[in-house]
Design a protein around this motif. Sequence first.
Motif, PDB file in Angstrom:
ATOM      1  N   ASN A 106       1.289  -2.127  10.328  1.00 40.03           N
ATOM      2  CA  ASN A 106       2.218  -1.543  11.295  1.00 40.03           C
ATOM      3  C   ASN A 106       3.565  -1.279  10.639  1.00 40.03           C
ATOM      4  O   ASN A 106       4.304  -2.221  10.340  1.00 40.03           O
ATOM      5  CB  ASN A 106       2.447  -2.501  12.485  1.00 40.03           C
ATOM      6  CG  ASN A 106       1.278  -2.511  13.423  1.00 40.03           C
ATOM      7  OD1 ASN A 106       0.473  -1.580  13.420  1.00 40.03           O
ATOM      8  ND2 ASN A 106       1.159  -3.571  14.220  1.00 40.03           N
ATOM      9  N   GLN A 107       3.877   0.006  10.383  1.00 38.27           N
ATOM     10  CA  GLN A 107       5.185   0.388   9.822  1.00 38.27           C
ATOM     11  C   GLN A 107       5.511  -0.420   8.567  1.00 38.27           C
ATOM     12  O   GLN A 107       6.641  -0.892   8.403  1.00 38.27           O
ATOM     13  CB  GLN A 107       6.298   0.169  10.871  1.00 38.27           C
ATOM     14  CG  GLN A 107       6.123   0.940  12.168  1.00 38.27           C
ATOM     15  CD  GLN A 107       6.398   2.433  11.979  1.00 38.27           C
ATOM     16  OE1 GLN A 107       7.414   2.808  11.428  1.00 38.27           O
ATOM     17  NE2 GLN A 107       5.470   3.274  12.395  1.00 38.27           N
ATOM     18  N   VAL A 108       4.537  -0.584   7.697  1.00 39.31           N
ATOM     19  CA  VAL A 108       4.748  -1.389   6.488  1.00 39.31           C
ATOM     20  C   VAL A 108       5.446  -0.538   5.430  1.00 39.31           C
ATOM     21  O   VAL A 108       5.031   0.599   5.160  1.00 39.31           O
ATOM     22  CB  VAL A 108       3.400  -1.925   5.954  1.00 39.31           C
ATOM     23  CG1 VAL A 108       3.582  -2.620   4.610  1.00 39.31           C
ATOM     24  CG2 VAL A 108       2.787  -2.881   6.958  1.00 39.31           C
ATOM     25  N   VAL A 109       6.511  -1.092   4.839  1.00 44.72           N
ATOM     26  CA  VAL A 109       7.263  -0.367   3.808  1.00 44.72           C
ATOM     27  C   VAL A 109       6.488  -0.453   2.497  1.00 44.72           C
ATOM     28  O   VAL A 109       6.185  -1.549   2.007  1.00 44.72           O
ATOM     29  CB  VAL A 109       8.682  -0.978   3.637  1.00 44.72           C
ATOM     30  CG1 VAL A 109       9.432  -0.264   2.521  1.00 44.72           C
ATOM     31  CG2 VAL A 109       9.439  -0.911   4.936  1.00 44.72           C
TER      32      VAL A 109
ATOM     33  N   SER B  79      10.359   4.067  -0.445  1.00 45.32           N
ATOM     34  CA  SER B  79      10.826   4.245   0.939  1.00 45.32           C
ATOM     35  C   SER B  79       9.731   4.706   1.890  1.00 45.32           C
ATOM     36  O   SER B  79      10.006   5.153   2.988  1.00 45.32           O
ATOM     37  CB  SER B  79      11.968   5.268   0.943  1.00 45.32           C
ATOM     38  OG  SER B  79      11.508   6.449   0.328  1.00 45.32           O
ATOM     39  N   GLY B  80       8.487   4.607   1.448  1.00 46.53           N
ATOM     40  CA  GLY B  80       7.391   5.063   2.300  1.00 46.53           C
ATOM     41  C   GLY B  80       7.070   4.071   3.412  1.00 46.53           C
ATOM     42  O   GLY B  80       7.354   2.879   3.299  1.00 46.53           O
ATOM     43  N   ILE B  81       6.488   4.583   4.474  1.00 47.46           N
ATOM     44  CA  ILE B  81       6.062   3.733   5.594  1.00 47.46           C
ATOM     45  C   ILE B  81       4.575   4.000   5.804  1.00 47.46           C
ATOM     46  O   ILE B  81       4.139   5.152   5.819  1.00 47.46           O
ATOM     47  CB  ILE B  81       6.816   4.103   6.896  1.00 47.46           C
ATOM     48  CG1 ILE B  81       8.333   3.921   6.738  1.00 47.46           C
ATOM     49  CG2 ILE B  81       6.291   3.309   8.079  1.00 47.46           C
ATOM     50  CD1 ILE B  81       8.795   2.486   6.764  1.00 47.46           C
TER      51      ILE B  81
ATOM     52  N   SER C  99       1.159   3.094   8.222  1.00 44.16           N
ATOM     53  CA  SER C  99       0.563   2.490   9.417  1.00 44.16           C
ATOM     54  C   SER C  99      -0.874   2.947   9.526  1.00 44.16           C
ATOM     55  O   SER C  99      -1.159   4.133   9.372  1.00 44.16           O
ATOM     56  CB  SER C  99       1.312   2.926  10.680  1.00 44.16           C
ATOM     57  OG  SER C  99       2.595   2.403  10.695  1.00 44.16           O
TER      58      SER C  99
ATOM     59  N   PRO D 169       5.442  -7.520   2.385  1.00 44.84           N
ATOM     60  CA  PRO D 169       6.115  -6.223   2.526  1.00 44.84           C
ATOM     61  C   PRO D 169       7.594  -6.394   2.856  1.00 44.84           C
ATOM     62  O   PRO D 169       7.976  -7.389   3.485  1.00 44.84           O
ATOM     63  CB  PRO D 169       5.366  -5.567   3.685  1.00 44.84           C
ATOM     64  CG  PRO D 169       4.753  -6.675   4.450  1.00 44.84           C
ATOM     65  CD  PRO D 169       4.518  -7.796   3.497  1.00 44.84           C
TER      66      PRO D 169
ATOM     67  N   GLY E  83       9.182  -4.613   4.847  1.00 48.62           N
ATOM     68  CA  GLY E  83       9.326  -4.393   6.284  1.00 48.62           C
ATOM     69  C   GLY E  83       7.988  -4.096   6.909  1.00 48.62           C
ATOM     70  O   GLY E  83       7.058  -3.678   6.219  1.00 48.62           O
ATOM     71  N   GLY E  84       7.869  -4.323   8.215  1.00 47.43           N
ATOM     72  CA  GLY E  84       6.621  -4.050   8.918  1.00 47.43           C
ATOM     73  C   GLY E  84       5.710  -5.262   8.982  1.00 47.43           C
ATOM     74  O   GLY E  84       6.036  -6.317   8.429  1.00 47.43           O
TER      75      GLY E  84
END
Lengths: 205, 256
Positions: free
Chosen positions: A8-11, A15-17, A19, A51, A53-54
């Motif tokens: 889920n919205q993993v960096v 800078s990529g995301i 999901s 990660p 983020g996410g």
Amino acid sequence: MPELFQFNQVVIGKSGILSFNVAAGETRILKLDSQDIKFEVMNMAMGDLCPAGGDILLHGQSLDASRCGSISLIPAHGGLISNLKTWENITLPLWYHNKREKSATEESLMYWLRALDIDSEEWEAFMSSPVARLRPDEHKIAGLLRGLVLAPQLLVVDAALFDDVDAARVQIWIGVLEKFVREASDRAVLVVTSAVTSLPWKIIE
Amino acid sequence: MISSQTPSRRKKGRYFRLVVGHFLLAWDVLCRLPALARWPTRQVLLKQLYFTGTESMGTIAVVGFVVGLIVITQINNLVGRNEVLTIQILIWTIVRELGPLLTAIVIIGRSSSAFASELSSMQVNGEIKSLRSMAISPISYLVVPRVLAMVLASIALTFYFQIIAINTGLIVTAMRMDISLSSQVFNFFEIISFPEIASSLLKSVVFGVLVSVVSCYHGLRKKSAMTAVPQAVSQAVIRSLMAVFVGDGIITVLVF
């Protein structure tokens, strides 16, 4: 179908995301932009890399030490330990974590060896051989067998496993992975690649 | 940006991190000793005991015999037919010093280099990462059995070395000086004291821990290419030797 594994919205990368979801009973191909990102995502899926983020979820819960045995990785070249024999390599995680009786492990191994269409006369030499004496394709078979015998809920496969393998054998391996998913209601396979692939499963991009 | 640290400060910082790294590894090994309850770890322990212990016996026997012969020849030339003094010096040299020290040097030559090269190759080939992906701690599975095997082998081989060297010494004295062997054996057990045996045991345990931790530390350090393997091996051997000599000096000064 219930969601088994989620990013889920993993960096990823700079800078990529990313999901995506994989449901139980599915086999999916995750196509990524580069080798580096492929390894990063596989490390994250295995819980070896956190990660920036996410969330990464298994059955809706964060990955932690309890994931042990729930997710397994089949690396491109098998990921074998060089000072062990093939048999020891395949059974090492099961015996180390005290997961199964020896007889049950042997039974499961025979089952998958038959599914992989390996000649019974070859078994003995293959299993008792030190890793250094195995051919590259035998390294891959041993890695595949280890993943199958572990019977995890999510099997993460590096798509490079299928590189340099003859077409007939690739078809057998595809059939075996599909059989693996069908055999239990809470299993899925995620094949991760950074290249164009001819593998027959639905692609997550 | 140019670092504001001077080269000597950076070198000191690196040296400090190296020392702390060894202590942390030793502590980690101690905390993970319960991993020996797992069957695959015990299997590694048995393999390492065979490699470090059993396979070193021939070399230790030759070195023990030759050292016994050299030491007793010098003692006989120095003290002549003085039986008690001969045995006293034999105990001082073989039991207190040369037994643990030369055994450690043989172990460094055989096993320290082997540990460092094996673990380094595993590191470069991604096998350590593969173990982690199977939720197997490389410290528990690879380092704990190696450290324990080296400590046990060090104790046993030191004892074996001392038996061979002392027996050689007593037999050569009996032959050269025409002194009865049985009277020498009787005097030997009269003279040897508990602190001498204890210090020899302490040294063999400490040397086993030092050599195995230093070798495994250099083997497991991050490497990206095969060219780093020989460097790791030579560092493991040199630093194991240094650790053993420093450890020997400290124990000798503290105990005697």
